[in-house]
Design a protein around this motif. Structure first.
Motif, PDB file in Angstrom:
ATOM      1  N   GLY A   1      67.535  16.907  39.079  1.00 48.63           N
ATOM      2  CA  GLY A   1      67.834  17.754  40.241  1.00 48.63           C
ATOM      3  C   GLY A   1      66.585  18.004  41.073  1.00 48.63           C
ATOM      4  O   GLY A   1      65.462  17.626  40.689  1.00 48.63           O
ATOM      5  N   GLY A   2      66.813  18.644  42.219  1.00 47.93           N
ATOM      6  CA  GLY A   2      65.689  19.036  43.061  1.00 47.93           C
ATOM      7  C   GLY A   2      64.814  20.063  42.353  1.00 47.93           C
ATOM      8  O   GLY A   2      63.615  20.162  42.610  1.00 47.93           O
ATOM      9  N   THR A   3      65.418  20.819  41.456  1.00 44.47           N
ATOM     10  CA  THR A   3      64.682  21.848  40.710  1.00 44.47           C
ATOM     11  C   THR A   3      63.464  21.250  40.021  1.00 44.47           C
ATOM     12  O   THR A   3      62.364  21.772  40.100  1.00 44.47           O
ATOM     13  CB  THR A   3      65.603  22.488  39.639  1.00 44.47           C
ATOM     14  OG1 THR A   3      66.743  23.019  40.298  1.00 44.47           O
ATOM     15  CG2 THR A   3      64.897  23.579  38.861  1.00 44.47           C
TER      16      THR A   3
ATOM     17  N   PHE B   1      65.052  30.198  48.986  1.00 42.83           N
ATOM     18  CA  PHE B   1      65.867  29.925  47.789  1.00 42.83           C
ATOM     19  C   PHE B   1      65.286  30.639  46.563  1.00 42.83           C
ATOM     20  O   PHE B   1      64.106  30.483  46.251  1.00 42.83           O
ATOM     21  CB  PHE B   1      65.902  28.408  47.602  1.00 42.83           C
ATOM     22  CG  PHE B   1      66.495  27.915  46.319  1.00 42.83           C
ATOM     23  CD1 PHE B   1      67.704  28.390  45.843  1.00 42.83           C
ATOM     24  CD2 PHE B   1      65.841  26.922  45.589  1.00 42.83           C
ATOM     25  CE1 PHE B   1      68.253  27.903  44.667  1.00 42.83           C
ATOM     26  CE2 PHE B   1      66.383  26.417  44.421  1.00 42.83           C
ATOM     27  CZ  PHE B   1      67.590  26.915  43.954  1.00 42.83           C
TER      28      PHE B   1
ATOM     29  N   TYR C   1      56.517  25.369  51.165  1.00 41.83           N
ATOM     30  CA  TYR C   1      57.871  25.016  50.718  1.00 41.83           C
ATOM     31  C   TYR C   1      58.854  25.324  51.840  1.00 41.83           C
ATOM     32  O   TYR C   1      58.924  26.465  52.308  1.00 41.83           O
ATOM     33  CB  TYR C   1      58.218  25.823  49.456  1.00 41.83           C
ATOM     34  CG  TYR C   1      59.647  25.679  49.016  1.00 41.83           C
ATOM     35  CD1 TYR C   1      60.093  24.492  48.422  1.00 41.83           C
ATOM     36  CD2 TYR C   1      60.567  26.710  49.195  1.00 41.83           C
ATOM     37  CE1 TYR C   1      61.421  24.355  48.024  1.00 41.83           C
ATOM     38  CE2 TYR C   1      61.890  26.580  48.791  1.00 41.83           C
ATOM     39  CZ  TYR C   1      62.302  25.397  48.217  1.00 41.83           C
ATOM     40  OH  TYR C   1      63.613  25.254  47.825  1.00 41.83           O
TER      41      TYR C   1
ATOM     42  N   ILE D   1      62.953  24.497  53.427  1.00 40.18           N
ATOM     43  CA  ILE D   1      64.309  23.930  53.299  1.00 40.18           C
ATOM     44  C   ILE D   1      64.790  23.717  54.737  1.00 40.18           C
ATOM     45  O   ILE D   1      65.260  24.653  55.377  1.00 40.18           O
ATOM     46  CB  ILE D   1      65.252  24.906  52.559  1.00 40.18           C
ATOM     47  CG1 ILE D   1      64.618  25.381  51.253  1.00 40.18           C
ATOM     48  CG2 ILE D   1      66.627  24.268  52.312  1.00 40.18           C
ATOM     49  CD1 ILE D   1      65.203  26.687  50.728  1.00 40.18           C
TER      50      ILE D   1
ATOM     51  N   ASN E   1      69.143  27.405  52.418  1.00 44.02           N
ATOM     52  CA  ASN E   1      69.606  28.382  51.441  1.00 44.02           C
ATOM     53  C   ASN E   1      68.577  29.517  51.461  1.00 44.02           C
ATOM     54  O   ASN E   1      67.423  29.252  51.163  1.00 44.02           O
ATOM     55  CB  ASN E   1      69.667  27.735  50.048  1.00 44.02           C
ATOM     56  CG  ASN E   1      70.193  28.681  48.987  1.00 44.02           C
ATOM     57  OD1 ASN E   1      70.508  29.827  49.257  1.00 44.02           O
ATOM     58  ND2 ASN E   1      70.255  28.199  47.760  1.00 44.02           N
TER      59      ASN E   1
ATOM     60  N   ASP F   1      62.503  20.408  50.943  1.00 45.47           N
ATOM     61  CA  ASP F   1      63.626  20.475  50.001  1.00 45.47           C
ATOM     62  C   ASP F   1      64.921  20.348  50.809  1.00 45.47           C
ATOM     63  O   ASP F   1      65.277  21.261  51.543  1.00 45.47           O
ATOM     64  CB  ASP F   1      63.552  21.818  49.262  1.00 45.47           C
ATOM     65  CG  ASP F   1      64.525  21.894  48.109  1.00 45.47           C
ATOM     66  OD1 ASP F   1      65.071  20.846  47.721  1.00 45.47           O
ATOM     67  OD2 ASP F   1      64.750  23.010  47.593  1.00 45.47           O
TER      68      ASP F   1
ATOM     69  N   PRO G   1      68.511  19.382  49.981  1.00 40.13           N
ATOM     70  CA  PRO G   1      69.694  18.968  49.209  1.00 40.13           C
ATOM     71  C   PRO G   1      71.025  19.080  49.965  1.00 40.13           C
ATOM     72  O   PRO G   1      72.039  18.629  49.469  1.00 40.13           O
ATOM     73  CB  PRO G   1      69.682  19.938  48.026  1.00 40.13           C
ATOM     74  CG  PRO G   1      69.008  21.163  48.525  1.00 40.13           C
ATOM     75  CD  PRO G   1      67.986  20.681  49.522  1.00 40.13           C
ATOM     76  N   TYR G   2      70.992  19.717  51.165  1.00 37.87           N
ATOM     77  CA  TYR G   2      72.258  19.924  51.899  1.00 37.87           C
ATOM     78  C   TYR G   2      72.397  18.990  53.092  1.00 37.87           C
ATOM     79  O   TYR G   2      73.398  19.055  53.815  1.00 37.87           O
ATOM     80  CB  TYR G   2      72.341  21.390  52.387  1.00 37.87           C
ATOM     81  CG  TYR G   2      72.280  22.365  51.243  1.00 37.87           C
ATOM     82  CD1 TYR G   2      73.367  22.534  50.397  1.00 37.87           C
ATOM     83  CD2 TYR G   2      71.126  23.086  50.974  1.00 37.87           C
ATOM     84  CE1 TYR G   2      73.318  23.402  49.328  1.00 37.87           C
ATOM     85  CE2 TYR G   2      71.065  23.957  49.888  1.00 37.87           C
ATOM     86  CZ  TYR G   2      72.161  24.107  49.075  1.00 37.87           C
ATOM     87  OH  TYR G   2      72.114  24.957  48.007  1.00 37.87           O
TER      88      TYR G   2
ATOM     89  N   SER H   1      68.685  15.602  46.279  1.00 36.34           N
ATOM     90  CA  SER H   1      69.422  15.873  45.049  1.00 36.34           C
ATOM     91  C   SER H   1      70.847  15.364  45.212  1.00 36.34           C
ATOM     92  O   SER H   1      71.400  15.410  46.318  1.00 36.34           O
ATOM     93  CB  SER H   1      69.448  17.380  44.802  1.00 36.34           C
ATOM     94  OG  SER H   1      70.341  17.677  43.759  1.00 36.34           O
TER      95      SER H   1
ATOM     96  N   SER I   1      73.158  16.788  43.420  1.00 38.38           N
ATOM     97  CA  SER I   1      73.950  17.905  42.887  1.00 38.38           C
ATOM     98  C   SER I   1      75.066  18.308  43.831  1.00 38.38           C
ATOM     99  O   SER I   1      76.200  18.523  43.411  1.00 38.38           O
ATOM    100  CB  SER I   1      73.059  19.125  42.650  1.00 38.38           C
ATOM    101  OG  SER I   1      72.222  18.895  41.548  1.00 38.38           O
ATOM    102  N   LYS I   2      74.741  18.475  45.106  1.00 38.53           N
ATOM    103  CA  LYS I   2      75.744  18.977  46.046  1.00 38.53           C
ATOM    104  C   LYS I   2      76.614  17.844  46.576  1.00 38.53           C
ATOM    105  O   LYS I   2      77.677  18.092  47.135  1.00 38.53           O
ATOM    106  CB  LYS I   2      75.076  19.698  47.218  1.00 38.53           C
ATOM    107  CG  LYS I   2      73.964  20.659  46.828  1.00 38.53           C
ATOM    108  CD  LYS I   2      74.444  21.891  46.063  1.00 38.53           C
ATOM    109  CE  LYS I   2      73.244  22.699  45.593  1.00 38.53           C
ATOM    110  NZ  LYS I   2      73.583  23.981  45.005  1.00 38.53           N
TER     111      LYS I   2
ATOM    112  N   ARG J   1      72.592  16.357  36.843  1.00 37.93           N
ATOM    113  CA  ARG J   1      71.163  16.648  36.996  1.00 37.93           C
ATOM    114  C   ARG J   1      70.389  15.424  37.492  1.00 37.93           C
ATOM    115  O   ARG J   1      69.438  14.971  36.861  1.00 37.93           O
ATOM    116  CB  ARG J   1      70.532  17.175  35.681  1.00 37.93           C
ATOM    117  CG  ARG J   1      71.242  18.316  35.008  1.00 37.93           C
ATOM    118  CD  ARG J   1      71.488  19.528  35.879  1.00 37.93           C
ATOM    119  NE  ARG J   1      70.306  20.096  36.463  1.00 37.93           N
ATOM    120  CZ  ARG J   1      70.197  20.405  37.783  1.00 37.93           C
ATOM    121  NH1 ARG J   1      71.193  20.180  38.624  1.00 37.93           N
ATOM    122  NH2 ARG J   1      69.081  20.914  38.237  1.00 37.93           N
TER     123      ARG J   1
HETATM  124  C1  LIG Z   1      67.479  24.785  48.474  1.00 35.44           C
HETATM  125  C2  LIG Z   1      67.804  24.322  47.108  1.00 35.44           C
HETATM  126  N1  LIG Z   1      66.934  23.544  46.468  1.00 35.44           N
HETATM  127  C3  LIG Z   1      67.171  23.088  45.235  1.00 35.44           C
HETATM  128  C4  LIG Z   1      68.321  23.421  44.567  1.00 35.44           C
HETATM  129  C5  LIG Z   1      68.472  22.946  43.165  1.00 35.44           C
HETATM  130  O1  LIG Z   1      69.489  22.101  42.954  1.00 35.44           O
HETATM  131  P1  LIG Z   1      69.451  20.934  41.890  1.00 35.44           P
HETATM  132  O2  LIG Z   1      68.336  21.170  40.939  1.00 35.44           O
HETATM  133  O3  LIG Z   1      70.779  20.982  41.234  1.00 35.44           O
HETATM  134  O4  LIG Z   1      69.235  19.696  42.702  1.00 35.44           O
HETATM  135  C6  LIG Z   1      69.268  24.245  45.185  1.00 35.44           C
HETATM  136  C7  LIG Z   1      70.487  24.644  44.477  1.00 35.44           C
HETATM  137  O5  LIG Z   1      71.210  25.526  44.838  1.00 35.44           O
HETATM  138  C8  LIG Z   1      68.993  24.700  46.487  1.00 35.44           C
HETATM  139  O6  LIG Z   1      69.830  25.507  47.141  1.00 35.44           O
END
Ligand SMILES: Cc1ncc(COP(=O)(O)O)c(C=O)c1O
Length: 394
Positions: free
Chosen positions: A102-104, A128, A170, A172, A177, A205, A207-208, A235, A237-238, A245
């Protein structure tokens, strides 16, 4: 002997776990309508498709998918992730891609590579929660950059860079978010220029990015960076499934990439090969465009229902009108307290996240974040009516 707070590592002491995770516990109550969280809709997940891809991948690659693999990642996935990101105007080749959980994890290994305790890190205000938690774990000194309806205010960011000499910023940039705001084109260019002028790494970052329901896609900050200062974090994930992951960082600076790989080695050796192979097959078979089109159609209607629901809120409430992503951000009339509203709303069977949690310095008690992806349209209508009613009675 008692296990005391002092026994924990110093860097873990200020961290109480994500406020959203605490809120999740409340969501288990029967009938609760949740505008908290940021999950994709269950209707966006495709267990049959994923199971077919997993079977095919295991048939194609056999035991090698079940063995240990390289920390740098599964090469077919690095190739397909690079091609996917190039379509989003990220300047990258397979060799620049680090598959992450994931991006995490991309952000975690970037922090691990760069940040000493006490180092300044710039982030948007608000930002975030997961990122705030990660930065705190590295004992970074968090510096909030002011934002407006076009994202980070560049002049303010430059002044903060001159004052605090951060190593890292950092951001987004797309459907942020928690606000849903998108950084303007001019500001994307300007932030890339600041990064190279002052030698600041930007963690972009994003992911959207592909959850866009209206308007035109903008180039990434990374696409304006000619010297490798911007690390682009994506990522699946979304887009595909958070439980897999699978994420990817595009890192043009080979030295930084190497340090991140070493940081990942001690974290998890490598991302699960099967999951990288599943997402690789998803991309190679061309499943992404149709899938995104379907889920964006659904999310766009859910967003619209949520926006219409603000008619139930007290006069003077303002909210963002995002062109994509999963969140709407609202500010109640000055003096109203979203924490109090939260308690009353949970009693009434609706949950959201009070906005104060997204500010490194707290405050901003009248703000709230609402997620629309996890509820169908009738539920959104009912939830907004209930929530508006509860807030109006405060
Ligand atoms: C801005 C942002 N970065 C990273 C993530 C992490 O997501 P993941 O680790 O599932 O890619 C989220 C998840 O809500 C997010 O909103």
């Amino acid at each position: 002997m008692q296990f005391t707070e002092e026994m924990f590592a110093r860097h873990m002491r200020p961290i109480n776990g994500s406020a959203i995770r605490e809120i999740f516990k409340l969501l288990a109550r029967p009938g609760m309508i949740s505008f908290a969280g940021g999950n994709p809709s269950n209707t966006a997940l495709e267990p049959q498709v994923i199971s077919g891809l997993a079977r095919e991948a295991l048939e194609q690659y056999g035991t090698s998918l079940l063995q240990y693999g390289a920390t740098d990642g599964f090469m077919p996935f690095r190739e397909s992730a690079a091609a996917f990101l190039r379509d989003s105007l990220v300047n990258c080749e397979a060799a620049d891609i680090l598959p992450t959980q994931g991006g995490t994890q991309a952000f975690d290994v970037l922090l691990k590579a760069l940040v000493n305790p006490g180092d300044a890190v710039l982030c948007e205000s608000p930002t975030f929660l997961g990122a705030i938690q990660a930065m705190r774990e590295y004992n970074a000194r968090l510096i909030s950059m002011p934002t407006d309806e076009q994202g980070v205010i560049v002049e303010a960011a430059e002044a903060l860079i001159k004052q605090h000499h951060p190593k890292l910023m950092y951001v987004i940039p797309t459907f942020q978010n928690p606000t849903g705001i998108t950084l303007s084109l001019e500001r994307r260019k300007a932030l890339a220029a600041l990064a190279s002028k002052y030698g600041v790494v930007i963690a972009e970052d994003d992911p959207y990015r592909d959850l866009r329901y209206s308007g035109e896609a903008l180039p990434t900050i990374q696409s304006f960076d000619e010297e490798g200062w911007v690390v682009y974090m994506s990522s699946f994930s979304k887009y595909v499934a958070p439980g897999l992951r699978v994420g990817a960082a595009a890192v043009k600076n080979p030295l930084l990439l190497r340090k991140m790989v070493i940081g990942k080695q001690s974290a998890d050796t490598h991302s699960p090969l099967l999951n990288q192979a599943i997402v690789d097959a998803y991309l190679r078979k061309g499943l992404m465009p149709g899938h995104l089109q379907r889920i964006c159609g659904d999310y766009a209607r859910q967003l619209q229902a949520m926006l219409e629901g603000f008619r139930h809120f007290p006069e003077g409430t303002v909210h963002t009108v995002p062109q994509g992503g999963l969140f709407v951000w609202a500010a109640l009339p000055e003096g109203m307290d979203a924490m109090k509203a939260f308690e009353a709303a949970v009693e009434a069977g609706v949950a959201f996240v009070p906005g104060t949690h997204f500010y490194t310095e707290g405050g901003h008690m009248n703000t709230l974040r609402l997620n629309f992806s996890m509820s169908d349209i009738p539920t959104i209508e009912k939830g907004m009516e209930k929530l508006g009613g509860v807030i109006s009675k405060l």
